[in-house]
Design a protein around this motif. Structure first.
Motif, short mmCIF file in Angstrom:
data_model
loop_
_atom_site.label_atom_id
_atom_site.label_comp_id
_atom_site.label_asym_id
_atom_site.label_seq_id
_atom_site.Cartn_x
_atom_site.Cartn_y
_atom_site.Cartn_z
N THR A 83 0.79 -1.11 -0.05
CA THR A 83 -0.08 -0.02 0.12
C THR A 83 0.93 1.29 -0.19
OG1 THR A 83 -0.21 0.06 2.30
CG2 THR A 83 -2.09 -0.96 1.19
N GLY A 84 2.04 1.03 -0.26
CA GLY A 84 3.00 2.37 -0.24
C GLY A 84 2.86 3.02 -1.48
N ILE A 85 2.52 4.43 -1.63
CA ILE A 85 2.37 5.22 -2.58
C ILE A 85 2.76 6.72 -2.59
CG2 ILE A 85 0.04 5.77 -2.00
CD1 ILE A 85 -0.45 5.57 -5.60
N CYS A 86 3.50 7.08 -3.52
CA CYS A 86 4.12 8.40 -3.43
C CYS A 86 3.32 9.21 -4.18
CB CYS A 86 5.50 8.73 -3.86
SG CYS A 86 6.70 7.76 -2.97
N PHE A 87 3.01 10.58 -3.78
CA PHE A 87 2.42 11.67 -4.51
C PHE A 87 3.37 12.82 -4.51
CE2 PHE A 87 -1.21 9.16 -3.11
CZ PHE A 87 -1.69 8.99 -4.34
N GLY A 88 4.10 13.14 -5.41
CA GLY A 88 5.06 14.29 -5.34
C GLY A 88 6.05 13.93 -4.09
N ASP A 89 6.33 14.75 -3.37
CA ASP A 89 7.15 14.67 -2.35
C ASP A 89 6.75 13.84 -1.04
OD1 ASP A 89 9.09 16.27 -3.74
OD2 ASP A 89 8.65 18.05 -2.73
N THR A 90 5.58 13.29 -0.96
CA THR A 90 4.90 12.55 0.04
C THR A 90 4.69 11.18 -0.29
OG1 THR A 90 3.75 14.98 0.79
CG2 THR A 90 3.00 12.81 1.76
N CYS A 91 5.45 10.15 0.59
CA CYS A 91 4.92 8.85 0.34
C CYS A 91 4.24 8.45 1.62
CB CYS A 91 6.37 8.16 0.11
SG CYS A 91 7.48 8.40 -0.97
N VAL A 92 3.08 7.96 1.31
CA VAL A 92 2.24 7.45 2.36
C VAL A 92 1.85 5.85 2.35
CG1 VAL A 92 1.11 9.57 2.33
CG2 VAL A 92 0.15 7.64 1.15
N ALA A 93 1.30 5.28 3.25
CA ALA A 93 0.88 3.90 3.19
C ALA A 93 -0.69 4.00 3.62
CB ALA A 93 1.94 2.95 4.05
N ILE A 94 -1.47 3.16 2.92
CA ILE A 94 -2.93 3.00 3.30
C ILE A 94 -3.14 1.47 3.69
CG2 ILE A 94 -4.98 3.80 2.85
CD1 ILE A 94 -3.73 5.70 0.74
N PRO A 95 -2.53 0.74 4.84
CA PRO A 95 -2.79 -0.25 4.96
C PRO A 95 -4.31 -0.62 5.63
CG PRO A 95 -1.35 0.49 6.74
CD PRO A 95 -1.66 1.57 5.73
N HIS A 96 -4.85 -2.00 5.27
CA HIS A 96 -6.31 -2.14 5.75
C HIS A 96 -6.36 -3.62 5.78
CE1 HIS A 96 -6.11 -1.30 1.50
NE2 HIS A 96 -7.11 -2.26 1.20
N ALA A 97 -7.39 -4.06 6.72
CA ALA A 97 -7.53 -5.59 6.68
C ALA A 97 -9.02 -5.99 6.34
CB ALA A 97 -7.14 -6.01 8.13
N GLU A 98 -9.21 -6.94 6.61
CA GLU A 98 -10.75 -7.67 6.40
C GLU A 98 -11.55 -7.02 7.49
OE1 GLU A 98 -11.51 -9.26 3.74
OE2 GLU A 98 -9.70 -8.91 3.16
N PRO A 99 -12.90 -6.70 7.21
CA PRO A 99 -13.71 -6.33 8.01
C PRO A 99 -13.99 -7.27 9.29
CG PRO A 99 -14.81 -6.01 6.13
CD PRO A 99 -13.59 -6.77 5.73
N GLY A 100 -13.76 -8.33 9.27
CA GLY A 100 -14.12 -9.23 10.44
C GLY A 100 -13.37 -8.86 11.76
N PHE A 101 -12.18 -8.16 11.58
CA PHE A 101 -11.66 -7.82 12.82
C PHE A 101 -11.80 -6.67 13.41
CE2 PHE A 101 -9.11 -11.08 10.31
CZ PHE A 101 -8.98 -11.87 11.25
#
Length: 163
Positions: free
Chosen positions: A58-76
């Protein structure tokens, strides 16, 4: 209730500023432990986050900003939430656009939804927020929890804030 209802996803206890972590796995563990302690997720959320991140980075860069957007299954997930975590120092995450490369992530948005189909609006808002270089810089530069909360309250994510 949709996971994108106004005032539902971000609260004072879902913001962590300048977290110290040495690895992606440590970031995910700190996030999962924080969310579990606050009552948002159940046991197993960390392992589910880790498993999904290994399969679909889920790592992604937009310009100078690198972010991660991790997620999991709704059951938890007990209660929908978005955890926003800024890191004291960048941590390497695998790039979702090139699984052979790692990127230095500075901001992590952990999504915990009870319905995996209801997150499109949130992802659109996140994309707009990250693409706004001024807001992204303000998130990275926030020195404490309250400053980070204020940036979020005046950002593309403002509608999701729960006071």
């Amino acid at each position: 209730m949709s996971a994108t209802v106004k005032g539902e996803l971000i609260a004072a206890d879902s913001v962590m500023c300048r977290v110290r972590a040495g690895s992606r796995d440590e970031v995910l563990k700190l996030a999962a432990d924080h969310l579990k302690q606050a009552g948002y997720v159940t046991d197993g959320f960390f392992q589910a986050l880790l498993k999904r991140e290994n399969m679909f980075p889920t790592g992604i860069c937009f310009g100078d900003t690198c972010v991660a957007i991790p997620h999991a299954e709704p059951g938890f997930v007990r209660k929908p939430v978005m955890l926003i975590m800024t890191l004291e120092r960048p941590v390497r995450f695998v790039n979702m656009e090139d699984c052979e490369a790692e990127i230095p992530v500075e901001i992590v948005f952990v999504l915990a939804f009870t319905d995996s189909e209801k997150h499109l609006n949130v992802l659109q808002r996140l994309s707009a927020l990250i693409r706004d270089s001024g807001t992204a810089a303000a998130l990275r530069e926030a020195v404490d929890q309250e400053e980070l909360r204020e940036v979020l309250r005046h950002s593309e994510l403002a509608e999701f804030w729960r006071d």
